[in-house]
Design a protein around this motif. Structure first.
Motif, PDB file in Angstrom:
ATOM      1  N   HIS A 171       0.807  -1.230   0.000  1.00 34.76           N
ATOM      2  CA  HIS A 171       0.000   0.000   0.000  1.00 34.76           C
ATOM      3  C   HIS A 171       0.840   1.281   0.000  1.00 34.76           C
ATOM      4  O   HIS A 171       0.488   2.245  -0.685  1.00 34.76           O
ATOM      5  CB  HIS A 171      -1.017  -0.016   1.150  1.00 34.76           C
ATOM      6  CG  HIS A 171      -0.503   0.501   2.450  1.00 34.76           C
ATOM      7  ND1 HIS A 171       0.132  -0.296   3.381  1.00 34.76           N
ATOM      8  CD2 HIS A 171      -0.520   1.755   2.981  1.00 34.76           C
ATOM      9  CE1 HIS A 171       0.466   0.438   4.420  1.00 34.76           C
ATOM     10  NE2 HIS A 171       0.091   1.671   4.211  1.00 34.76           N
ATOM     11  N   PRO A 172       1.995   1.354   0.719  1.00 34.73           N
ATOM     12  CA  PRO A 172       2.777   2.595   0.623  1.00 34.73           C
ATOM     13  C   PRO A 172       3.407   2.786  -0.753  1.00 34.73           C
ATOM     14  O   PRO A 172       3.605   3.919  -1.199  1.00 34.73           O
ATOM     15  CB  PRO A 172       3.844   2.432   1.713  1.00 34.73           C
ATOM     16  CG  PRO A 172       3.941   0.977   1.957  1.00 34.73           C
ATOM     17  CD  PRO A 172       2.576   0.436   1.710  1.00 34.73           C
ATOM     18  N   VAL A 173       3.721   1.670  -1.429  1.00 32.96           N
ATOM     19  CA  VAL A 173       4.265   1.771  -2.783  1.00 32.96           C
ATOM     20  C   VAL A 173       3.208   2.340  -3.729  1.00 32.96           C
ATOM     21  O   VAL A 173       3.486   3.229  -4.554  1.00 32.96           O
ATOM     22  CB  VAL A 173       4.752   0.397  -3.280  1.00 32.96           C
ATOM     23  CG1 VAL A 173       5.280   0.496  -4.705  1.00 32.96           C
ATOM     24  CG2 VAL A 173       5.824  -0.163  -2.348  1.00 32.96           C
ATOM     25  N   LEU A 174       1.987   1.847  -3.605  1.00 30.02           N
ATOM     26  CA  LEU A 174       0.904   2.351  -4.442  1.00 30.02           C
ATOM     27  C   LEU A 174       0.615   3.818  -4.143  1.00 30.02           C
ATOM     28  O   LEU A 174       0.360   4.614  -5.059  1.00 30.02           O
ATOM     29  CB  LEU A 174      -0.351   1.496  -4.236  1.00 30.02           C
ATOM     30  CG  LEU A 174      -1.558   1.819  -5.119  1.00 30.02           C
ATOM     31  CD1 LEU A 174      -1.169   1.717  -6.592  1.00 30.02           C
ATOM     32  CD2 LEU A 174      -2.722   0.880  -4.803  1.00 30.02           C
ATOM     33  N   LEU A 175       0.675   4.193  -2.867  1.00 29.76           N
ATOM     34  CA  LEU A 175       0.486   5.602  -2.511  1.00 29.76           C
ATOM     35  C   LEU A 175       1.591   6.474  -3.101  1.00 29.76           C
ATOM     36  O   LEU A 175       1.335   7.592  -3.563  1.00 29.76           O
ATOM     37  CB  LEU A 175       0.462   5.764  -0.986  1.00 29.76           C
ATOM     38  CG  LEU A 175      -0.806   5.316  -0.270  1.00 29.76           C
ATOM     39  CD1 LEU A 175      -0.622   5.423   1.242  1.00 29.76           C
ATOM     40  CD2 LEU A 175      -2.007   6.157  -0.701  1.00 29.76           C
ATOM     41  N   ALA A 176       2.831   5.956  -3.087  1.00 35.39           N
ATOM     42  CA  ALA A 176       3.943   6.716  -3.667  1.00 35.39           C
ATOM     43  C   ALA A 176       3.748   6.909  -5.167  1.00 35.39           C
ATOM     44  O   ALA A 176       4.050   7.982  -5.703  1.00 35.39           O
ATOM     45  CB  ALA A 176       5.263   5.995  -3.387  1.00 35.39           C
ATOM     46  N   ASP A 188     -10.728  13.856   2.326  1.00 35.71           N
ATOM     47  CA  ASP A 188     -11.244  12.537   1.981  1.00 35.71           C
ATOM     48  C   ASP A 188     -12.119  12.602   0.725  1.00 35.71           C
ATOM     49  O   ASP A 188     -12.836  13.584   0.494  1.00 35.71           O
ATOM     50  CB  ASP A 188     -12.074  11.964   3.131  1.00 35.71           C
ATOM     51  CG  ASP A 188     -11.198  11.526   4.292  1.00 35.71           C
ATOM     52  OD1 ASP A 188     -10.040  11.150   4.040  1.00 35.71           O
ATOM     53  OD2 ASP A 188     -11.671  11.559   5.435  1.00 35.71           O
ATOM     54  N   SER A 189     -12.034  11.557  -0.061  1.00 35.37           N
ATOM     55  CA  SER A 189     -12.906  11.387  -1.221  1.00 35.37           C
ATOM     56  C   SER A 189     -13.305   9.923  -1.285  1.00 35.37           C
ATOM     57  O   SER A 189     -12.457   9.052  -1.507  1.00 35.37           O
ATOM     58  CB  SER A 189     -12.192  11.804  -2.510  1.00 35.37           C
ATOM     59  OG  SER A 189     -12.969  11.467  -3.650  1.00 35.37           O
ATOM     60  N   LEU A 190     -14.572   9.644  -1.062  1.00 41.31           N
ATOM     61  CA  LEU A 190     -15.036   8.263  -1.007  1.00 41.31           C
ATOM     62  C   LEU A 190     -14.784   7.542  -2.327  1.00 41.31           C
ATOM     63  O   LEU A 190     -14.384   6.368  -2.337  1.00 41.31           O
ATOM     64  CB  LEU A 190     -16.528   8.227  -0.663  1.00 41.31           C
ATOM     65  CG  LEU A 190     -17.159   6.829  -0.545  1.00 41.31           C
ATOM     66  CD1 LEU A 190     -16.448   6.016   0.535  1.00 41.31           C
ATOM     67  CD2 LEU A 190     -18.652   6.951  -0.244  1.00 41.31           C
ATOM     68  N   ALA A 195     -11.662   3.437  -5.159  1.00 40.22           N
ATOM     69  CA  ALA A 195     -10.798   3.101  -6.297  1.00 40.22           C
ATOM     70  C   ALA A 195      -9.436   2.607  -5.824  1.00 40.22           C
ATOM     71  O   ALA A 195      -8.868   1.672  -6.408  1.00 40.22           O
ATOM     72  CB  ALA A 195     -10.633   4.329  -7.200  1.00 40.22           C
ATOM     73  N   PHE A 196      -8.914   3.219  -4.760  1.00 37.37           N
ATOM     74  CA  PHE A 196      -7.616   2.801  -4.221  1.00 37.37           C
ATOM     75  C   PHE A 196      -7.688   1.369  -3.704  1.00 37.37           C
ATOM     76  O   PHE A 196      -6.826   0.536  -4.022  1.00 37.37           O
ATOM     77  CB  PHE A 196      -7.189   3.747  -3.104  1.00 37.37           C
ATOM     78  CG  PHE A 196      -5.905   3.362  -2.427  1.00 37.37           C
ATOM     79  CD1 PHE A 196      -4.685   3.636  -3.013  1.00 37.37           C
ATOM     80  CD2 PHE A 196      -5.923   2.714  -1.196  1.00 37.37           C
ATOM     81  CE1 PHE A 196      -3.501   3.275  -2.398  1.00 37.37           C
ATOM     82  CE2 PHE A 196      -4.754   2.349  -0.573  1.00 37.37           C
ATOM     83  CZ  PHE A 196      -3.536   2.633  -1.174  1.00 37.37           C
TER      84      PHE A 196
END
Length: 233
Positions: A171-176, A188-190, A195-196
């Protein structure tokens, strides 16, 4: 002790402190050598070497997690406190401690973790509320799981537990990747959160099946070959 130290640690060292002190390259080399030595010693036949390897690996983790994490020192100490809290619950489960002591330790960890966020002055009030909410929800999830450990678990939750380590790593890699491409919203965006998660879970299922599970199987085969003759499993 770790949770209490986290309350004041936020003003002592920044994130990735060791990398800033000695350089990322030398630190990677040093940590890799120590980790390799720890693994070799822990796999040896001699009990002395195995004990030394276990201690060496533990010391490496205790140094790297709080002093060179990508999060501030106080958050690294909170992570270690939560990890050892799991050990405390395990000992209480097996009669090596009391549930009263474990509950007291859990309360101390929660209070110190929440206090650390405010004491360190982390980011914005929105970020602080998000961190505290996530931490408390994780603690509640652990408590519910512990309370229902003797009951049948729905298959979907078992599946999530199976890939949980991949979720933790990926998850931190995807956030990066998101930060480097479209950027991260400060509110926040639901829709974006759904999607994440929708992108994260299939990716983690893939990494679990292609990386984590084969590595675990290889490790079990290696451990079986290194097991001293005549020793039971």
């Amino acid at each position: 002790m770790l949770s209490a130290a986290s309350v004041t640690a936020g003003v002592v060292l920044p994130a990735s402190a060791l990398s800033g002190l000695v350089g990322t390259g030398p630190l990677i080399v040093c940590a890799s050598v120590v980790m390799g030595l720890a693994i070799c010693c822990a796999s040896a036949g001699s009990p002395v070497f195995r004990g030394f390897g276990s201690v060496l690996g533990g010391v490496l983790a205790l140094v790297l997690v709080p002093f060179n994490g990508t999060v501030p020192l106080w958050e690294g100490l909170v992570i270690l406190a939560v990890m050892f809290l799991g050990t405390a619950a395990y000992r209480a489960e097996h009669g090596q401690s009391t549930w009263r002591c474990t509950a007291g330790a859990a309360g101390l960890v929660v209070v110190c973790a929440v206090g650390s966020v405010y004491w360190s002055g982390t980011d914005t009030p929105f970020a602080r509320r998000g961190w505290i909410t996530g931490f408390l929800l994780a603690a509640l999830t652990f408590a519910l799981g512990l309370a229902s450990r003797g009951r049948r678990v729905p298959q979907v939750l078992t599946a999530l537990g199976t890939i949980s380590y991949s979720v933790y790593l990926v998850h931190p890699v995807l956030l990066a990747v998101i930060d480097g491409t479209i950027g991260r919203r400060r509110q926040d965006s639901l829709v974006l959160e759904v999607a994440f998660v929708g992108a994260l879970l299939p990716l983690c299922l893939l990494t679990h099946r292609c990386v984590e599970a084969p590595s675990q199987a290889w490790g079990r085969r290696l451990a079986a070959r290194l097991q001293p003759p005549g020793t039971g499993r």
